[in-house]
Motif scaffolding. Structure first.
Motif, PDB file in Angstrom:
ATOM      1  N   UNK A 253       0.840  -1.204   0.000  1.00  0.00           N
ATOM      2  CA  UNK A 253       0.000   0.000   0.000  1.00  0.00           C
ATOM      3  C   UNK A 253       0.873   1.251   0.000  1.00  0.00           C
ATOM      4  N   UNK A 254       1.882   1.273   0.859  1.00  0.00           N
ATOM      5  CA  UNK A 254       2.774   2.426   0.935  1.00  0.00           C
ATOM      6  C   UNK A 254       3.510   2.626  -0.393  1.00  0.00           C
ATOM      7  N   UNK A 255       3.960   1.538  -0.989  1.00  0.00           N
ATOM      8  CA  UNK A 255       4.654   1.638  -2.280  1.00  0.00           C
ATOM      9  C   UNK A 255       3.743   2.181  -3.371  1.00  0.00           C
ATOM     10  N   UNK A 256       2.477   1.795  -3.358  1.00  0.00           N
ATOM     11  CA  UNK A 256       1.521   2.304  -4.347  1.00  0.00           C
ATOM     12  C   UNK A 256       1.289   3.797  -4.165  1.00  0.00           C
ATOM     13  N   UNK A 270       3.501   4.802  12.193  1.00  0.00           N
ATOM     14  CA  UNK A 270       4.945   4.596  12.265  1.00  0.00           C
ATOM     15  C   UNK A 270       5.534   4.277  10.893  1.00  0.00           C
ATOM     16  N   UNK A 271       4.833   3.478  10.111  1.00  0.00           N
ATOM     17  CA  UNK A 271       5.316   3.144   8.783  1.00  0.00           C
ATOM     18  C   UNK A 271       5.301   4.366   7.862  1.00  0.00           C
ATOM     19  N   UNK A 272       4.314   5.226   8.055  1.00  0.00           N
ATOM     20  CA  UNK A 272       4.228   6.456   7.258  1.00  0.00           C
ATOM     21  C   UNK A 272       5.429   7.358   7.519  1.00  0.00           C
ATOM     22  N   UNK A 273       5.742   7.568   8.791  1.00  0.00           N
ATOM     23  CA  UNK A 273       6.871   8.434   9.149  1.00  0.00           C
ATOM     24  C   UNK A 273       8.181   7.847   8.630  1.00  0.00           C
ATOM     25  N   UNK A 274       8.363   6.544   8.832  1.00  0.00           N
ATOM     26  CA  UNK A 274       9.582   5.886   8.371  1.00  0.00           C
ATOM     27  C   UNK A 274       9.714   5.959   6.855  1.00  0.00           C
ATOM     28  N   UNK A 275       8.609   5.758   6.140  1.00  0.00           N
ATOM     29  CA  UNK A 275       8.642   5.776   4.677  1.00  0.00           C
ATOM     30  C   UNK A 275       8.987   7.149   4.136  1.00  0.00           C
ATOM     31  N   UNK A 276       8.589   8.200   4.838  1.00  0.00           N
ATOM     32  CA  UNK A 276       8.979   9.542   4.407  1.00  0.00           C
ATOM     33  C   UNK A 276      10.455   9.793   4.698  1.00  0.00           C
ATOM     34  N   UNK A 277      10.937   9.262   5.802  1.00  0.00           N
ATOM     35  CA  UNK A 277      12.356   9.410   6.130  1.00  0.00           C
ATOM     36  C   UNK A 277      13.231   8.732   5.086  1.00  0.00           C
ATOM     37  N   UNK A 278      12.794   7.584   4.615  1.00  0.00           N
ATOM     38  CA  UNK A 278      13.607   6.809   3.680  1.00  0.00           C
ATOM     39  C   UNK A 278      13.343   7.160   2.222  1.00  0.00           C
ATOM     40  N   UNK A 279      12.365   8.016   1.978  1.00  0.00           N
ATOM     41  CA  UNK A 279      12.082   8.446   0.616  1.00  0.00           C
ATOM     42  C   UNK A 279      11.162   7.529  -0.168  1.00  0.00           C
ATOM     43  N   UNK A 280      10.584   6.522   0.484  1.00  0.00           N
ATOM     44  CA  UNK A 280       9.646   5.639  -0.213  1.00  0.00           C
ATOM     45  C   UNK A 280       8.410   6.417  -0.650  1.00  0.00           C
ATOM     46  N   UNK A 281       7.977   7.341   0.200  1.00  0.00           N
ATOM     47  CA  UNK A 281       6.886   8.229  -0.187  1.00  0.00           C
ATOM     48  C   UNK A 281       7.376   9.671  -0.037  1.00  0.00           C
ATOM     49  N   UNK A 282       6.982  10.553  -0.945  1.00  0.00           N
ATOM     50  CA  UNK A 282       7.458  11.940  -0.901  1.00  0.00           C
ATOM     51  C   UNK A 282       6.762  12.758   0.184  1.00  0.00           C
ATOM     52  N   UNK A 283       7.319  13.920   0.473  1.00  0.00           N
ATOM     53  CA  UNK A 283       6.753  14.804   1.485  1.00  0.00           C
ATOM     54  C   UNK A 283       5.382  15.338   1.089  1.00  0.00           C
ATOM     55  N   UNK A 284       5.040  15.236  -0.194  1.00  0.00           N
ATOM     56  CA  UNK A 284       3.723  15.702  -0.645  1.00  0.00           C
ATOM     57  C   UNK A 284       2.602  14.752  -0.224  1.00  0.00           C
ATOM     58  N   UNK A 285       2.967  13.547   0.256  1.00  0.00           N
ATOM     59  CA  UNK A 285       1.970  12.639   0.838  1.00  0.00           C
ATOM     60  C   UNK A 285       1.768  13.056   2.290  1.00  0.00           C
ATOM     61  N   UNK A 286       0.554  13.391   2.644  1.00  0.00           N
ATOM     62  CA  UNK A 286       0.217  13.830   3.994  1.00  0.00           C
ATOM     63  C   UNK A 286      -0.638  12.766   4.678  1.00  0.00           C
ATOM     64  N   UNK A 287      -0.853  12.922   5.972  1.00  0.00           N
ATOM     65  CA  UNK A 287      -1.676  11.962   6.717  1.00  0.00           C
ATOM     66  C   UNK A 287      -2.518  12.683   7.762  1.00  0.00           C
ATOM     67  N   UNK A 288      -3.758  12.235   7.914  1.00  0.00           N
ATOM     68  CA  UNK A 288      -4.681  12.793   8.904  1.00  0.00           C
ATOM     69  C   UNK A 288      -5.422  11.647   9.587  1.00  0.00           C
ATOM     70  N   UNK A 289      -6.058  11.946  10.701  1.00  0.00           N
ATOM     71  CA  UNK A 289      -6.918  10.976  11.360  1.00  0.00           C
ATOM     72  C   UNK A 289      -8.371  11.345  11.080  1.00  0.00           C
ATOM     73  N   UNK A 290      -9.176  10.362  10.699  1.00  0.00           N
ATOM     74  CA  UNK A 290     -10.597  10.613  10.474  1.00  0.00           C
ATOM     75  C   UNK A 290     -11.361  10.453  11.790  1.00  0.00           C
ATOM     76  N   UNK A 291     -12.650  10.745  11.757  1.00  0.00           N
ATOM     77  CA  UNK A 291     -13.480  10.653  12.952  1.00  0.00           C
ATOM     78  C   UNK A 291     -14.791   9.927  12.625  1.00  0.00           C
TER      79      UNK A 291
END
Length: 385
Positions: A253-256, A270-291
């Motif tokens: 999913x993260x790779x897609x 945690x996987x989101x933060x790590x993937x941005x650190x390693x460049x798997x996903x770019x900084x233009x990918x953001x994340x939020x929590x839904x309700x």
């Protein structure tokens, strides 16, 4: 450092055969060696390779450096695909008063196993750093569970394509239908981010009391209340990536997301933060929590089998105490971007700032492990088309 992969056939074998193998392996490889003064430990991991890497590349080397007479190896059941069998084998061993082939458990079923009397009760007397963990976090797992990191599932989205991300579950479901082919979640049996999406849709149709029961105990008769949620998930099938394609595991999913194949997906924090650190996903990918409801999240727990011999039990407690130390929690934060479970003011500023908004004691819990296993099987039977 030696890694032993659990073979699916061995795990799925009859309980008596599997138990016999576990006991023989334990007696052969996990015993203290009186002549050398060393103790061998095995950490059993039910999860993904990132958790395996956390232990093998970060926690274990640092611990062994401080404790040269304790040698630690790992054993992994990838994605926790055999959790039900593992718990059954543990229950059989405890009932017989025999050992299993591991000394410390890192798995989603730890709290359930602990409440069933299969794990050793823990306290700040035997694990001093446990005193630094908030009481609410400890209560999530019970008296035999050792919280050591936390995370939650978030909604990740490509901010170049999505300028106004969904804020609630209903908003998200409407967005998926309006943007066919741009959303994906992995099959729930292959990873927790997809499992959280499925559980959150099911929870939409449950009462508060039904949700609480499914989080804390097991009553299979309640699973008929999942019917509306599973129908909603099946109805979403044509709007999924490539009309019904479900990735295999959190990583896919993260790779897609990173490659731009999709615009939105549930991901582990945690996987989101790590993937941005390693460049798997770019900084233009953001994340939020839904309700209404939010995606699930909680602490992850360690447990010590109830039938551990004294030497292994004490060594396992030392390892758990190290993981809860400031240096251990820094390694958790650095290696897998896990939320710390000790006060942020006891950690370096760089770590505390990264998790300033984290509150692992106030996260919506997922389903109890038996319900989760049933949910995964029901999804396999009812949703893919």
């Amino acid at each position: 450092m030696k890694t032993r992969a659990l073979a699916g056939l061995a795990i799925a074998a009859a309980a008596t055969v599997a138990l016999s193998g576990c006991v023989q392996s334990a007696n052969a490889s996990n015993a203290a060696d009186p002549s050398s003064g060393t103790t061998d430990l095995t950490v059993f991991i039910s999860g993904d390779t990132n958790v395996q890497d956390l232990w093998e590349k970060s926690l274990i080397p640092a611990f062994e450096k401080q404790h040269p007479t304790i040698h630690v190896s790992t054993s992994i059941d990838l994605h926790g695909e055999h959790d039900a069998q593992t718990q059954a084998n543990l229950a059989t061993a405890v009932k017989a008063g025999k050992r299993v082939a591991y000394d410390l458990v890192d798995a989603g079923f730890v709290s359930t196993a602990g409440k069933a009397g299969l794990l050793t009760k823990v306290s700040a007397t035997s694990i001093p750093n446990l005193a630094n963990v908030p009481e609410a976090t400890k209560q999530q797992g019970g008296t035999s569970a050792i919280p050591y990191r936390a995370s939650s599932v978030l909604l990740a989205y490509d901010s170049k394509k999505v300028t106004d991300p969904p804020k609630t579950l209903d908003d998200l479901l409407a967005w998926i239908r309006a943007n066919p082919g741009q959303f994906a979640y992995n099959s729930p049996s292959s990873g927790g981010s997809g499992g959280s999406f499925v559980a959150t849709v099911l929870a939409k149709y449950l009462s508060d009391s039904e949700q609480e029961t499914m989080q804390t105990s097991y009553d299979k008769s309640l699973e008929s209340e999942w019917d509306k949620g599973f129908q909603a998930l099946k109805d979403l099938g044509p709007s999924m990536y490539q009309k019904g394609v479900y990735p295999n595991g959190n990583d896919q999913v993260v790779q897609m997301l990173g490659s731009g194949q999709i615009s939105m997906a549930p991901v582990w924090s945690d996987q989101f933060i790590t993937s941005q650190k390693t460049g798997i996903i770019p900084k233009t990918i953001k994340a939020v929590q839904i309700a209404d409801p939010s995606f699930t999240g909680s602490a992850s727990f360690l447990g010590i089998p109830k039938t551990e011999p004294t030497a292994q039990k004490r060594a396992a407690e030392e390892l758990a105490d190290f993981v809860l130390s400031s240096s251990g929690q820094q390694l958790v934060a650095s290696a897998v971007s896990g939320y710390p479970v000790i006060p942020l003011d006891s950690l370096p500023k760089s770590v505390s700032e990264q998790f300033a908004d984290a509150d692992p004691s106030n996260l919506r819990l997922g389903f109890q492990s038996d319900f989760a296993a049933d949910m995964n099987a029901a999804w396999d039977a009812k949703v893919p088309q």
